[in-house]
Motif scaffolding. Structure first.
Motif, PDB file in Angstrom:
ATOM      1  N   LYS A   1       0.808  -1.208   0.000  1.00 13.98           N
ATOM      2  CA  LYS A   1       0.000   0.000   0.000  1.00 13.98           C
ATOM      3  C   LYS A   1       0.844   1.261   0.000  1.00 13.98           C
ATOM      4  CE  LYS A   1      -3.780   2.209   2.567  1.00 13.98           C
ATOM      5  NZ  LYS A   1      -4.711   2.109   3.739  1.00 13.98           N
ATOM      6  N   TRP A   2       1.627   1.467   1.043  1.00 13.50           N
ATOM      7  CA  TRP A   2       2.428   2.697   1.130  1.00 13.50           C
ATOM      8  C   TRP A   2       3.614   2.710   0.161  1.00 13.50           C
ATOM      9  CZ3 TRP A   2       0.963   7.120   2.771  1.00 13.50           C
ATOM     10  CH2 TRP A   2      -0.042   7.229   3.734  1.00 13.50           C
ATOM     11  N   PRO A   3       4.346   1.607  -0.030  1.00 11.32           N
ATOM     12  CA  PRO A   3       5.384   1.656  -1.059  1.00 11.32           C
ATOM     13  C   PRO A   3       4.862   2.022  -2.437  1.00 11.32           C
ATOM     14  CG  PRO A   3       5.723  -0.248   0.341  1.00 11.32           C
ATOM     15  CD  PRO A   3       4.389   0.347   0.730  1.00 11.32           C
ATOM     16  N   ALA A   4       3.639   1.512  -2.779  1.00 17.53           N
ATOM     17  CA  ALA A   4       3.079   1.832  -4.094  1.00 17.53           C
ATOM     18  C   ALA A   4       2.663   3.291  -4.173  1.00 17.53           C
ATOM     19  CB  ALA A   4       1.886   0.913  -4.392  1.00 17.53           C
ATOM     20  N   ARG A   5       2.074   3.851  -3.067  1.00 17.19           N
ATOM     21  CA  ARG A   5       1.701   5.261  -3.079  1.00 17.19           C
ATOM     22  C   ARG A   5       2.918   6.163  -3.255  1.00 17.19           C
ATOM     23  NH1 ARG A   5      -2.719   5.603   1.910  1.00 17.19           N
ATOM     24  NH2 ARG A   5      -4.400   4.419   0.861  1.00 17.19           N
ATOM     25  N   LEU A   6       3.963   5.885  -2.510  1.00 15.38           N
ATOM     26  CA  LEU A   6       5.172   6.713  -2.643  1.00 15.38           C
ATOM     27  C   LEU A   6       5.795   6.578  -4.024  1.00 15.38           C
ATOM     28  CD1 LEU A   6       6.813   6.084   0.853  1.00 15.38           C
ATOM     29  CD2 LEU A   6       5.544   8.104   0.095  1.00 15.38           C
TER      30      LEU A   6
ATOM     31  N   TRP B   1       4.796  10.569 -10.719  1.00 20.92           N
ATOM     32  CA  TRP B   1       4.252  11.868 -11.100  1.00 20.92           C
ATOM     33  C   TRP B   1       5.358  12.918 -11.229  1.00 20.92           C
ATOM     34  CZ3 TRP B   1      -0.237  13.831 -12.795  1.00 20.92           C
ATOM     35  CH2 TRP B   1      -1.363  13.024 -12.757  1.00 20.92           C
ATOM     36  N   ALA B   2       6.235  12.997 -10.220  1.00 25.05           N
ATOM     37  CA  ALA B   2       7.323  13.983 -10.266  1.00 25.05           C
ATOM     38  C   ALA B   2       8.258  13.725 -11.439  1.00 25.05           C
ATOM     39  CB  ALA B   2       8.105  13.938  -8.949  1.00 25.05           C
ATOM     40  N   GLU B   3       8.531  12.482 -11.704  1.00 25.52           N
ATOM     41  CA  GLU B   3       9.454  12.120 -12.783  1.00 25.52           C
ATOM     42  C   GLU B   3       8.886  12.507 -14.145  1.00 25.52           C
ATOM     43  OE1 GLU B   3      10.942   7.914 -14.631  1.00 25.52           O
ATOM     44  OE2 GLU B   3      11.141   8.166 -12.445  1.00 25.52           O
TER      45      GLU B   3
ATOM     46  N   ASP C   1       1.328   1.054 -12.864  1.00 23.46           N
ATOM     47  CA  ASP C   1       2.716   1.435 -13.171  1.00 23.46           C
ATOM     48  C   ASP C   1       3.571   1.424 -11.910  1.00 23.46           C
ATOM     49  OD1 ASP C   1       1.911   1.766 -15.782  1.00 23.46           O
ATOM     50  OD2 ASP C   1       1.549   3.922 -15.554  1.00 23.46           O
ATOM     51  N   ALA C   2       2.998   1.880 -10.791  1.00 22.48           N
ATOM     52  CA  ALA C   2       3.754   1.870  -9.541  1.00 22.48           C
ATOM     53  C   ALA C   2       4.060   0.452  -9.096  1.00 22.48           C
ATOM     54  CB  ALA C   2       2.981   2.625  -8.456  1.00 22.48           C
ATOM     55  N   LEU C   3       3.022  -0.469  -9.184  1.00 20.68           N
ATOM     56  CA  LEU C   3       3.278  -1.854  -8.804  1.00 20.68           C
ATOM     57  C   LEU C   3       4.323  -2.495  -9.714  1.00 20.68           C
ATOM     58  CD1 LEU C   3      -0.354  -3.123  -8.036  1.00 20.68           C
ATOM     59  CD2 LEU C   3       1.431  -2.460  -6.406  1.00 20.68           C
ATOM     60  N   ASP C   4       4.235  -2.192 -11.010  1.00 22.77           N
ATOM     61  CA  ASP C   4       5.210  -2.774 -11.942  1.00 22.77           C
ATOM     62  C   ASP C   4       6.634  -2.297 -11.645  1.00 22.77           C
ATOM     63  OD1 ASP C   4       5.791  -4.250 -14.521  1.00 22.77           O
ATOM     64  OD2 ASP C   4       6.500  -2.232 -15.031  1.00 22.77           O
ATOM     65  N   ARG C   5       6.790  -1.014 -11.275  1.00 26.47           N
ATOM     66  CA  ARG C   5       8.137  -0.527 -10.961  1.00 26.47           C
ATOM     67  C   ARG C   5       8.689  -1.195  -9.701  1.00 26.47           C
ATOM     68  NH1 ARG C   5      10.378   5.510 -11.595  1.00 26.47           N
ATOM     69  NH2 ARG C   5      10.241   4.737 -13.721  1.00 26.47           N
ATOM     70  N   ILE C   6       7.815  -1.358  -8.698  1.00 24.70           N
ATOM     71  CA  ILE C   6       8.272  -2.057  -7.490  1.00 24.70           C
ATOM     72  C   ILE C   6       8.647  -3.496  -7.820  1.00 24.70           C
ATOM     73  CG2 ILE C   6       7.556  -2.879  -5.217  1.00 24.70           C
ATOM     74  CD1 ILE C   6       5.808  -0.406  -4.952  1.00 24.70           C
TER      75      ILE C   6
ATOM     76  N   ALA D   1       9.545   1.538  -1.457  1.00 18.92           N
ATOM     77  CA  ALA D   1       9.263   2.511  -2.505  1.00 18.92           C
ATOM     78  C   ALA D   1      10.495   2.728  -3.368  1.00 18.92           C
ATOM     79  CB  ALA D   1       8.802   3.830  -1.886  1.00 18.92           C
ATOM     80  N   VAL D   2      10.260   2.967  -4.668  1.00 17.57           N
ATOM     81  CA  VAL D   2      11.346   3.181  -5.619  1.00 17.57           C
ATOM     82  C   VAL D   2      11.499   4.677  -5.850  1.00 17.57           C
ATOM     83  CG1 VAL D   2      12.242   2.671  -7.912  1.00 17.57           C
ATOM     84  CG2 VAL D   2      10.834   0.968  -6.691  1.00 17.57           C
ATOM     85  N   ALA D   3      12.729   5.164  -5.703  1.00 17.29           N
ATOM     86  CA  ALA D   3      12.985   6.600  -5.871  1.00 17.29           C
ATOM     87  C   ALA D   3      12.860   6.986  -7.336  1.00 17.29           C
ATOM     88  CB  ALA D   3      14.370   6.944  -5.368  1.00 17.29           C
TER      89      ALA D   3
END
Length: 860
Positions: free
Chosen positions: A14-19, A25-27, A89-94, A139-141
């Motif tokens: 949950k939180w790793p995916a949100r971050l 978004w920033a990227e 996309d967030a889950l895939d990056r993690i 979370a992935v930076a």
């Protein structure tokens, strides 16, 4: 995508995916909108600059169109580039950053073996492991670097310009730049000082600069040579400078100035006159010259070094110093070789030692220098001490009159050689007299020359000196002969065991006298150091001459062994007793120590005379070759003398004693002719002349060739191969052989002078080879001593006889029979070991026999 075949638990994501989603978004905003931000910043800067300048409408319109076009193009680029990130996309990056792709695996289903219980169990275990791994998700930076899209860093340039614009305040109060500059300058002039004055002392003083605007006192003391800087502001001529510290008078009618630079050279006044008046009384403090003085007498250390304590000081620190040693000719005892006028010789200039750490305002140091080999050693001299500060001010010289310390020689022949060396360096006019004295010293060397190498060195020095006397003594030849005499003297002084024992006895006598006379602690420390060095030298001589049980430096007394550490402990105890005033106890302990040293001499000096080692045999062979080469050189020199005196009979040249005696005997220089000359003394005295050159020179050449062949034979059996010292000895003997070849050819060509030079080179190379061979032998003895000192655990291999059998106590082999009876046991074992080594090195022996001998060497 089908539904997974197991229930999903993605709560850990949950939180790793949100971050991670926020980072996406920033990227993506950064990637898409960096051109828009750059264009926007540049447009703001352009707007501010246009508002600050008076420009026309066409220029203003062009700038507006350019800025609008850049903003529009950047927005189009952002619209096409930007993609909205989603939860997947967030889950895939993690998932991509974790091993095994646990997110994909958790949402997957079994494709094969769904009906097989075993396969299903394995699949469930795999799903459970992936589900557990989801708890490790982080979370992935985001990656916000856009350097590939902006290689010239235009975004940073635009940001920098915007920051500068905002920082200058131009955005809020834009207007014409000319008006802004005029208003700012006016306020600065109105708010600033009307004048400024600085005084900067010289850098070497270490004092800070003075800003007189902040100084509240009117009287100042500054170092002489300080820089005075004055700046006057406002209307030119409203303020003027008046000063008397530079010593430069003011020029009448000079145009008014607003900047001045002066150097303070004297006491005076600095005055600012006009609307704002200020005045300072300046005292210029001069830099005092440094001072130096000797705080003690010149002393001689144990090795002949000169030691002179001195003290130096300066108000800002001493930079450097020198000690100039000059001969005090008026105080010299002008006798013997010093009767003649001395040759001009430059003074000795030594650098005084300076403190490495701390300041140099005031310090005490010691000048230590070894001038034992200088021609003035032992003569009256004056030592002028002088120091200089950083301002190049020199102190007045402090002169110390003393006798130049040097090494002391106690051996009579060594003292005589050093005296003749001093006379030669005093003046080359003493050369003839020195040659006569040296011939007298070497006439009957038996009992006087304890070192054969020293005797041969003196004989070679005589030959070179007499040859140089006839053709003119150059500076190089003078220094060369002097160096040979010094080497011979040091060999006689330090080269033998008896000399070391004599030095040890002398050190004991001096220490005993000090006990009786009540010496100070410093004198006791020096005498104890001398005694310790004498003991060390004595034991080293024992090791070098093979008289101390295979190189072990230990003394055997009454059924006990005394090591070097125990000897040092006894020396420390003697020093402690002396410092405490217990002289009787110290003397008793000193007598006990010397008795042990004498017992060591007796115990070690009774060795038998067995077969010599290869090194000793090679050394004796080289000594014979050097002696024979010296004789050949003497004969060639006599022939050269007769060539310059053709009217004299053979052997009658001035100063020529021939081989067998004095002048006028008429004896030739060869064996056969010499015998005939002895029988026909009267006939040759009537004027019959010996033929010059020709047959006699060919006879000398044959002898030179025989000596060359003998040297080549000795080189083949030279020990120490493979060691640095042994290789150096071989190189020196190769040079000696080449010189002998040149001498032989010169003798056959009747060029006696060239032959003498080559023979001299051969003797010098022979001496160097003997020296290197001696070092190689000493190194072997030291290695043997180290082998004797190996730990007990390594002795098991050495505790065997040459046949590999275990030895019992006291040398027994499993019975009561003693295998090491007699006092020649060690000598005989060394002979056996040398014979095994010799045979193992003979290549002609069978390989089986040589392998067996090598195994014996490894075990023994």
């Amino acid at each position: 995508m089908r539904e997974p075949d197991t229930n999903l638990d993605l709560s850990a994501l949950k939180w790793p995916a949100r971050l991670t989603l926020a980072g996406l978004w920033a990227e993506r905003v950064t990637y898409a909108f960096w051109p828009f931000w750059t264009a926007l910043f540049l447009s703001v800067v352009a707007f501010v600059l246009v508002g600050a300048m008076s420009v026309g409408l066409p220029v203003l319109g062009l700038i507006a169109v350019t800025c609008a076009s850049g903003l529009l193009a950047s927005l189009v680029y952002a619209w096409r580039k930007f993609q909205m990130p989603r939860w997947g996309d967030a889950l895939d990056r993690i998932d991509r950053t974790m091993p095994g792709r646990p997110v994909t695996a958790a949402m997957d289903h079994q494709a094969l073996g769904a009906g097989d219980d075993a396969s299903k169990a394995i699949w469930l275990a795999h799903k459970a492991r992936m589900q557990a791994r989801l708890g490790e998700a982080k979370a992935v930076a985001p990656d916000l670097r856009v350097s590939k899209q902006d290689p010239y860093a235009l975004r940073y340039v635009a940001l920098l310009l915007l920051v500068v614009t905002l920082g200058s305040g131009s955005l809020w109060r834009s207007g014409p730049l000319d008006d802004l500059a005029a208003r700012g300058l006016g306020r600065a002039v109105a708010a600033g000082p009307a004048w400024e004055v600085w005084i900067e002392p010289p850098s070497y003083t270490g004092k800070p600069s003075l800003y007189l605007n902040d100084v509240k006192v009117s009287e100042l003391t500054v170092p002489k040579g300080s820089d005075l800087t004055v700046r006057l502001y406002g209307q030119v001529g409203s303020l003027t400078l008046s000063e008397t510290v530079s010593g430069v008078p003011n020029v009448e009618g000079e145009a008014p100035k607003t900047a001045f630079t002066k150097v303070i050279q004297q006491d005076g006044v600095i005055r600012i006159e006009g609307d704002d008046i200020a005045e300072w009384q300046i005292t210029a403090q001069s830099d005092a010259p440094p001072t130096v003085s000797a705080v003690g007498e010149v002393s001689r250390k144990l090795d002949g070094e000169m030691e002179l304590p001195f003290s130096a000081s300066d108000d800002y620190g001493v930079e450097r110093g020198t000690a100039t040693v000059s001969l005090d000719l008026a105080s010299v005892d002008r006798r013997y070789g010093l009767v003649v006028a001395p040759e001009p010789r430059e003074d000795i200039v030594l650098d005084l030692p300076m403190p490495i750490a701390g300041d140099r305002d005031s310090f005490d140091e010691r000048l230590i220098e070894n001038l034992s080999e200088h021609p003035w050693s032992g003569l009256p001299v004056t030592i002028a001490l002088s120091v200089t500060d950083i301002a190049d001010q020199a102190s007045s010289n402090t002169v110390v009159s003393t006798e130049l310390p040097g090494r002391r020689f106690f051996q009579p022949i060594a003292k005589a050689l050093v005296e003749q060396r001093r006379d030669l360096l005093w003046s080359r006019a003493n050369a003839k007299r020195i040659g006569q004295v040296l011939r007298t010293i070497t006439y009957d060397p038996e009992g006087f020359f304890s070192s054969e190498l020293a005797y041969l060195t003196v004989r070679m020095a005589i030959t070179r000196l007499e040859l140089a006397t006839r053709f003119g003594i150059s500076d190089e030849k003078q220094a060369e002969v002097a160096d040979m005499l010094w080497q011979a003297a040091t060999l006689l002084e330090d080269g033998r065991l008896s000399d070391a024992l004599e030095r040890l006895q002398r050190a004991q006598d001096r220490l005993s006298d000090a006990m009786k006379d009540g010496a100070t602690n410093e004198e006791i420390a020096e005498l104890m150091q001398e005694l310790s060095e004498a003991m060390q030298q004595y034991m080293e001589q024992l090791a070098q001459e093979g008289q101390n049980d295979e190189g072990q430096q230990q003394a055997q007394g009454e059924q006990q062994e005394v090591t070097e550490d125990q000897l040092q402990q006894m020396l420390d105890e003697i020093q402690r007793l002396m410092e405490e005033g217990k002289m009787a106890e110290a003397q008793a302990l000193l007598d006990q120590l010397m008795e042990m040293m004498k017992n060591m001499d007796v115990a070690q000096g009774e060795g038998g005379e067995g077969q010599q080692s290869p090194g000793q045999q090679a050394m004796e062979g080289l000594q014979d070759s050097l002696r024979e080469q010296q004789g050949l050189s003497d004969d060639a020199f006599r022939d050269l003398q007769e060539q310059f005196n053709p009217n004299a009979q053979t052997g009658e040249s001035e100063g020529n004693e021939g081989r067998n005696g004095g002048q006028g005997r008429g004896q030739s220089h060869e064996g056969e002719s010499g015998e005939q000359g002895g029988e026909q003394d009267g006939q040759q005295g009537q004027g019959n002349q010996q033929p010059q050159g020709g047959d006699e020179n060919r006879s000398l050449a044959d002898r030179q060739q025989d000596l060359r062949d003998e040297l080549e034979r000795q080189q083949r059996s030279l020990p120490g191969k493979g060691t640095p010292e042994g290789d150096a000895a071989r190189e020196a003997l190769d040079r000696a052989g080449e010189a002998m070849d040149r001498a032989e050819q010169a003798l056959r060509d009747d060029q006696t002078a060239e032959a003498l030079g080559a023979q001299s080179d051969a003797m010098e190379a022979l001496r160097e080879g003997m020296r290197s061979l001696s070092e190689a032998m000493a190194q072997e003895q030291r290695d043997g001593a180290q082998e004797q000192g190996r730990p007990q655990g390594q002795a098991s291999r050495q505790n065997r006889d040459p046949l590999g059998r275990e030895q019992g106590s006291n040398g027994a082999i499993g019975s009561d029979e003693q295998m090491l009876q007699g006092e020649d046991a060690q000598r005989r074992s060394r002979e056996l070991l040398d014979e095994i080594r010799r045979r193992s090195g003979e290549q002609g022996r069978p390989e089986v026999e040589r392998d067996y001998l090598k195994r014996l060497l490894d075990q023994f």
